[in-house]
Scaffold this motif. Structure first.
Motif, PDB file in Angstrom:
ATOM      1  N   VAL A 121      -4.212   0.157 -19.004  1.00  0.00           N
ATOM      2  CA  VAL A 121      -4.252  -1.208 -18.469  1.00  0.00           C
ATOM      3  C   VAL A 121      -3.162  -1.431 -17.424  1.00  0.00           C
ATOM      4  CG1 VAL A 121      -2.771  -2.294 -20.237  1.00  0.00           C
ATOM      5  CG2 VAL A 121      -4.565  -3.635 -19.117  1.00  0.00           C
ATOM      6  N   ASN A 122      -2.093  -0.650 -17.453  1.00  0.00           N
ATOM      7  CA  ASN A 122      -0.977  -0.851 -16.515  1.00  0.00           C
ATOM      8  C   ASN A 122      -1.396  -0.740 -15.063  1.00  0.00           C
ATOM      9  OD1 ASN A 122       0.570  -1.155 -18.755  1.00  0.00           O
ATOM     10  ND2 ASN A 122       1.751   0.707 -18.486  1.00  0.00           N
ATOM     11  N   GLU A 123      -2.345   0.139 -14.754  1.00  0.00           N
ATOM     12  CA  GLU A 123      -2.752   0.300 -13.356  1.00  0.00           C
ATOM     13  C   GLU A 123      -3.555  -0.894 -12.846  1.00  0.00           C
ATOM     14  OE1 GLU A 123      -6.719   3.084 -13.937  1.00  0.00           O
ATOM     15  OE2 GLU A 123      -4.757   4.030 -13.782  1.00  0.00           O
ATOM     16  N   ARG A 124      -3.935  -1.791 -13.774  1.00  0.00           N
ATOM     17  CA  ARG A 124      -4.677  -2.996 -13.377  1.00  0.00           C
ATOM     18  C   ARG A 124      -3.878  -4.268 -13.632  1.00  0.00           C
ATOM     19  NH1 ARG A 124      -9.095  -4.001 -16.249  1.00  0.00           N
ATOM     20  NH2 ARG A 124      -8.468  -2.812 -18.065  1.00  0.00           N
ATOM     21  N   LEU A 125      -2.627  -4.112 -14.004  1.00  0.00           N
ATOM     22  CA  LEU A 125      -1.770  -5.229 -14.403  1.00  0.00           C
ATOM     23  C   LEU A 125      -0.942  -5.732 -13.227  1.00  0.00           C
ATOM     24  CD1 LEU A 125      -0.688  -6.687 -17.060  1.00  0.00           C
ATOM     25  CD2 LEU A 125       1.184  -5.058 -16.899  1.00  0.00           C
ATOM     26  N   ILE A 126      -0.936  -7.032 -13.033  1.00  0.00           N
ATOM     27  CA  ILE A 126      -0.073  -7.638 -12.019  1.00  0.00           C
ATOM     28  C   ILE A 126       1.115  -8.242 -12.752  1.00  0.00           C
ATOM     29  CG2 ILE A 126       0.141  -9.392 -10.218  1.00  0.00           C
ATOM     30  CD1 ILE A 126      -2.842  -8.968  -9.638  1.00  0.00           C
ATOM     31  N   GLY A 127       2.229  -7.502 -12.680  1.00  0.00           N
ATOM     32  CA  GLY A 127       3.434  -7.923 -13.380  1.00  0.00           C
ATOM     33  C   GLY A 127       4.578  -6.973 -13.076  1.00  0.00           C
ATOM     34  N   ILE A 128       5.766  -7.408 -13.392  1.00  0.00           N
ATOM     35  CA  ILE A 128       6.959  -6.595 -13.178  1.00  0.00           C
ATOM     36  C   ILE A 128       6.834  -5.304 -13.980  1.00  0.00           C
ATOM     37  CG2 ILE A 128       8.293  -7.656 -15.059  1.00  0.00           C
ATOM     38  CD1 ILE A 128      10.730  -7.585 -13.093  1.00  0.00           C
ATOM     39  N   ASP A 129       7.348  -4.208 -13.432  1.00  0.00           N
ATOM     40  CA  ASP A 129       7.272  -2.951 -14.172  1.00  0.00           C
ATOM     41  C   ASP A 129       8.615  -2.623 -14.818  1.00  0.00           C
ATOM     42  OD1 ASP A 129       8.891  -1.454 -12.306  1.00  0.00           O
ATOM     43  OD2 ASP A 129       7.120  -1.109 -11.077  1.00  0.00           O
ATOM     44  N   VAL A 130       8.623  -1.594 -15.637  1.00  0.00           N
ATOM     45  CA  VAL A 130       9.818  -1.223 -16.399  1.00  0.00           C
ATOM     46  C   VAL A 130      10.975  -0.866 -15.473  1.00  0.00           C
ATOM     47  CG1 VAL A 130      10.761   0.471 -18.029  1.00  0.00           C
ATOM     48  CG2 VAL A 130       8.523  -0.536 -18.443  1.00  0.00           C
ATOM     49  N   GLU A 131      10.717  -0.137 -14.405  1.00  0.00           N
ATOM     50  CA  GLU A 131      11.804   0.252 -13.497  1.00  0.00           C
ATOM     51  C   GLU A 131      12.414  -0.962 -12.806  1.00  0.00           C
ATOM     52  OE1 GLU A 131      13.373   3.120 -13.622  1.00  0.00           O
ATOM     53  OE2 GLU A 131      11.910   3.497 -15.197  1.00  0.00           O
ATOM     54  N   GLN A 132      11.609  -1.940 -12.473  1.00  0.00           N
ATOM     55  CA  GLN A 132      12.151  -3.162 -11.880  1.00  0.00           C
ATOM     56  C   GLN A 132      13.004  -3.914 -12.902  1.00  0.00           C
ATOM     57  OE1 GLN A 132       8.223  -4.433 -10.634  1.00  0.00           O
ATOM     58  NE2 GLN A 132       8.919  -4.551  -8.506  1.00  0.00           N
ATOM     59  N   LEU A 133      12.571  -3.921 -14.161  1.00  0.00           N
ATOM     60  CA  LEU A 133      13.380  -4.544 -15.209  1.00  0.00           C
ATOM     61  C   LEU A 133      14.705  -3.804 -15.384  1.00  0.00           C
ATOM     62  CD1 LEU A 133      10.698  -5.410 -17.899  1.00  0.00           C
ATOM     63  CD2 LEU A 133      12.094  -7.037 -16.598  1.00  0.00           C
ATOM     64  N   ARG A 134      14.665  -2.486 -15.344  1.00  0.00           N
ATOM     65  CA  ARG A 134      15.895  -1.682 -15.504  1.00  0.00           C
ATOM     66  C   ARG A 134      16.900  -1.974 -14.385  1.00  0.00           C
ATOM     67  NH1 ARG A 134      15.020   1.991 -19.621  1.00  0.00           N
ATOM     68  NH2 ARG A 134      12.935   2.870 -19.765  1.00  0.00           N
ATOM     69  N   LYS A 135      16.428  -2.343 -13.200  1.00  0.00           N
ATOM     70  CA  LYS A 135      17.317  -2.648 -12.073  1.00  0.00           C
ATOM     71  C   LYS A 135      17.886  -4.068 -12.152  1.00  0.00           C
ATOM     72  CE  LYS A 135      14.442  -1.628  -8.757  1.00  0.00           C
ATOM     73  NZ  LYS A 135      13.850  -1.365  -7.433  1.00  0.00           N
ATOM     74  N   THR A 136      17.335  -4.878 -13.034  1.00  0.00           N
ATOM     75  CA  THR A 136      17.781  -6.267 -13.171  1.00  0.00           C
ATOM     76  C   THR A 136      19.090  -6.297 -13.954  1.00  0.00           C
ATOM     77  OG1 THR A 136      15.480  -7.007 -13.128  1.00  0.00           O
ATOM     78  CG2 THR A 136      17.108  -8.547 -14.010  1.00  0.00           C
ATOM     79  N   GLN A 137      20.055  -7.033 -13.449  1.00  0.00           N
ATOM     80  CA  GLN A 137      21.387  -7.054 -14.053  1.00  0.00           C
ATOM     81  C   GLN A 137      21.381  -7.575 -15.494  1.00  0.00           C
ATOM     82  OE1 GLN A 137      24.282  -9.117 -11.678  1.00  0.00           O
ATOM     83  NE2 GLN A 137      25.969  -8.545 -12.998  1.00  0.00           N
ATOM     84  N   HIS A 138      20.665  -8.654 -15.741  1.00  0.00           N
ATOM     85  CA  HIS A 138      20.613  -9.252 -17.080  1.00  0.00           C
ATOM     86  C   HIS A 138      19.153  -9.402 -17.497  1.00  0.00           C
ATOM     87  CE1 HIS A 138      24.877 -10.277 -16.916  1.00  0.00           C
ATOM     88  NE2 HIS A 138      24.651 -10.683 -15.669  1.00  0.00           N
ATOM     89  N   VAL A 139      18.745  -8.647 -18.506  1.00  0.00           N
ATOM     90  CA  VAL A 139      17.385  -8.742 -19.048  1.00  0.00           C
ATOM     91  C   VAL A 139      17.526  -9.303 -20.455  1.00  0.00           C
ATOM     92  CG1 VAL A 139      15.268  -7.517 -19.632  1.00  0.00           C
ATOM     93  CG2 VAL A 139      16.601  -6.809 -17.637  1.00  0.00           C
ATOM     94  N   ILE A 140      17.115 -10.549 -20.606  1.00  0.00           N
ATOM     95  CA  ILE A 140      17.325 -11.303 -21.838  1.00  0.00           C
ATOM     96  C   ILE A 140      16.007 -11.412 -22.588  1.00  0.00           C
ATOM     97  CG2 ILE A 140      18.096 -13.514 -22.782  1.00  0.00           C
ATOM     98  CD1 ILE A 140      19.538 -13.827 -19.914  1.00  0.00           C
TER      99      ILE A 140
END
Length: 181
Positions: A121-140
């Motif tokens: 389903v990920n290849e059809r999902l419109i949403g932030i991906d794990v790598e973008q989350l990993r680059k985010t300073q604060h993931v709450i």
């Protein structure tokens, strides 16, 4: 204030995410500027997803995912806990469960050891991906309830989140789960 996922809705299940409404209310509460994502959460094909993500009405918002300071989300469990929205459909949840998923953040699934599961389903999902989350300073992330113990442990093990809020019941259930290993 930026949405991390497209909108999800189903007349069949009666569930609707109302992401843009939450964005508007959050921005208003914090005197922020809302950025809307006028796109569905899951589309029919990877090609359509790519095409939509290149669209000039969507790109201004999705480009912000690469430069977030904070991201706030809930933790979902597999199987879903009572009252938890299943925005991608039961059949897709069953498929990720068979692949070993115990939980998710932003419809990105993890096994109990915290390994990200690349679901179809990920290849059809419109949403932030794990790598973008990993680059985010604060993931709450926030979660509550005993049924989310394995999911919350998995997300912690993934090392994607930086801050976690849980209730006492879930904290105790997580400790018991870890003792049993």
């Amino acid at each position: 204030v930026v949405p991390l996922l497209g909108e999800s809705g189903s007349s069949y299940t009666g569930s609707y995410s109302q992401v843009n409404q939450i964005i508007m209310q959050s921005a208003s509460s914090f005197n922020g500027r809302p950025h809307f994502l006028l796109a569905p959460l899951v589309v029919s094909s990877a090609a359509l997803r790519q095409q939509l993500c290149r669209d000039t009405s969507i790109q201004p918002t999705t480009r912000l995912w690469d430069r977030l300071d904070y991201a706030c989300m809930g933790i979902g469990s597999i199987p879903p806990s009572p009252g938890q929205g299943v925005y991608i459909g039961e059949e897709k949840v069953e498929a990720v469960a068979k692949a070993g998923a115990v939980g998710d953040i932003c419809v990105r699934y993890f096994d109990f050891d915290g390994h990200y599961i690349q679901a179809p389903v990920n290849e059809r999902l419109i949403g932030i991906d794990v790598e973008q989350l990993r680059k985010t300073q604060h993931v709450i992330a926030a979660a509550s309830g005993i049924e989310k113990a394995k999911a919350t442990i998995a997300v912690l093990r993934s090392k994607v989140i930086t801050d976690l809020f849980v209730d006492e019941v879930l904290a105790n259930a997580m400790l018991e789960e870890l003792k049993s290993i």
